[in-house]
Design a protein around this motif. Structure first.
Motif, PDB file in Angstrom:
ATOM      1  N   MET A 163       7.187   6.098   5.755  1.00 23.66           N
ATOM      2  CA  MET A 163       5.967   5.693   6.118  1.00 23.66           C
ATOM      3  C   MET A 163       5.830   6.317   7.689  1.00 23.66           C
ATOM      4  O   MET A 163       6.506   5.860   8.513  1.00 23.66           O
ATOM      5  N   THR A 171      12.321   4.572   7.088  1.00 26.46           N
ATOM      6  CA  THR A 171      11.054   4.456   6.371  1.00 26.46           C
ATOM      7  C   THR A 171      10.552   5.999   6.116  1.00 26.46           C
ATOM      8  O   THR A 171      10.661   6.781   7.345  1.00 26.46           O
ATOM      9  N   SER A 214       3.936   8.776  -3.673  1.00 21.27           N
ATOM     10  CA  SER A 214       5.013   8.729  -2.906  1.00 21.27           C
ATOM     11  C   SER A 214       5.366   7.319  -2.137  1.00 21.27           C
ATOM     12  O   SER A 214       6.367   7.331  -1.783  1.00 21.27           O
ATOM     13  N   GLY A 215       4.223   6.946  -1.814  1.00 19.40           N
ATOM     14  CA  GLY A 215       4.242   5.347  -1.376  1.00 19.40           C
ATOM     15  C   GLY A 215       4.176   4.323  -2.581  1.00 19.40           C
ATOM     16  O   GLY A 215       4.028   4.670  -3.569  1.00 19.40           O
ATOM     17  N   SER A 216       4.732   3.045  -1.965  1.00 17.43           N
ATOM     18  CA  SER A 216       4.639   1.985  -3.174  1.00 17.43           C
ATOM     19  C   SER A 216       3.110   1.780  -3.406  1.00 17.43           C
ATOM     20  O   SER A 216       2.228   2.078  -2.847  1.00 17.43           O
ATOM     21  N   CYS A 228      -4.903   6.344   3.569  1.00 21.19           N
ATOM     22  CA  CYS A 228      -3.557   5.795   3.001  1.00 21.19           C
ATOM     23  C   CYS A 228      -3.507   5.931   1.631  1.00 21.19           C
ATOM     24  O   CYS A 228      -2.143   5.946   1.104  1.00 21.19           O
ATOM     25  N   ALA A 240       7.943  -3.425   2.342  1.00 18.37           N
ATOM     26  CA  ALA A 240       9.022  -2.335   2.140  1.00 18.37           C
ATOM     27  C   ALA A 240      10.274  -3.077   1.754  1.00 18.37           C
ATOM     28  O   ALA A 240      11.450  -2.626   2.021  1.00 18.37           O
ATOM     29  N   CYS A 284      -0.840   8.578  -0.126  1.00 16.18           N
ATOM     30  CA  CYS A 284       0.570   7.979  -0.413  1.00 16.18           C
ATOM     31  C   CYS A 284       0.527   6.940  -1.307  1.00 16.18           C
ATOM     32  O   CYS A 284       1.693   6.761  -2.180  1.00 16.18           O
ATOM     33  N   HIS A 285      -0.319   6.034  -1.276  1.00 17.87           N
ATOM     34  CA  HIS A 285      -0.193   4.827  -1.854  1.00 17.87           C
ATOM     35  C   HIS A 285      -1.385   4.712  -2.976  1.00 17.87           C
ATOM     36  O   HIS A 285      -2.435   5.208  -2.727  1.00 17.87           O
TER      37      HIS A 285
END
Length: 132
Positions: free
Chosen positions: A109, A107, A69-71, A53, A83, A56-57
């Motif tokens: 994700m 999304t 790239s993710g939160s 995970c 989100a 990206c996060h």
């Protein structure tokens, strides 16, 4: 003159009650406990590391990698929304973790290779992240 009929008084009380109920519905519920039944936050962290995970996060408790790239998931447990659009509640989060695109086709994700039990553990871990 200053007197109201019983119907007017009841109507006013009903309006006030409806307004009070509407205001209560808008209260930020982020600080409410979110128990995840039969879940293990430590196992959730292990799943997060195993599945990747953090590619990206940015996730507290995971030193590397620190995806961008993710939160950033710091403070996730205190957020009212997932989100920015879904209520941050355990049943919603578990579904989101398994198949986010089914809940929000826009999304970034992807669906994740998680079992229901793994998603429950990950959710329990994310709810421990209550401070930024």
């Amino acid at each position: 003159m200053g007197f109201r009929t019983t119907g007017e008084a009841m109507g006013r009380r009903a309006t006030i009650s409806a307004l009070a109920l509407a205001l209560c519905a808008c209260v930020d519920k982020a600080d409410l406990p979110r128990p995840v039944v039969q879940a293990d936050p430590a196992a959730g962290l292990a799943v997060i590391e195993e599945v990747g995970c953090a590619a990206c996060h940015k996730i507290p408790g995971v030193a590397w990698p620190q995806g961008r790239s993710g939160s950033n998931l710091a403070g996730f447990g205190a957020r009212p929304l997932i989100a920015g659009r879904l209520p941050n509640q355990p049943d919603v989060l578990i579904r989101w973790l398994i198949d986010a695109p089914s809940m929000d086709p826009g999304t970034a994700m992807p669906p994740m290779p998680l079992t229901q039990d793994q998603a429950r553990d990950v959710a329990a871990y994310l709810y421990t992240l209550d401070e930024d």
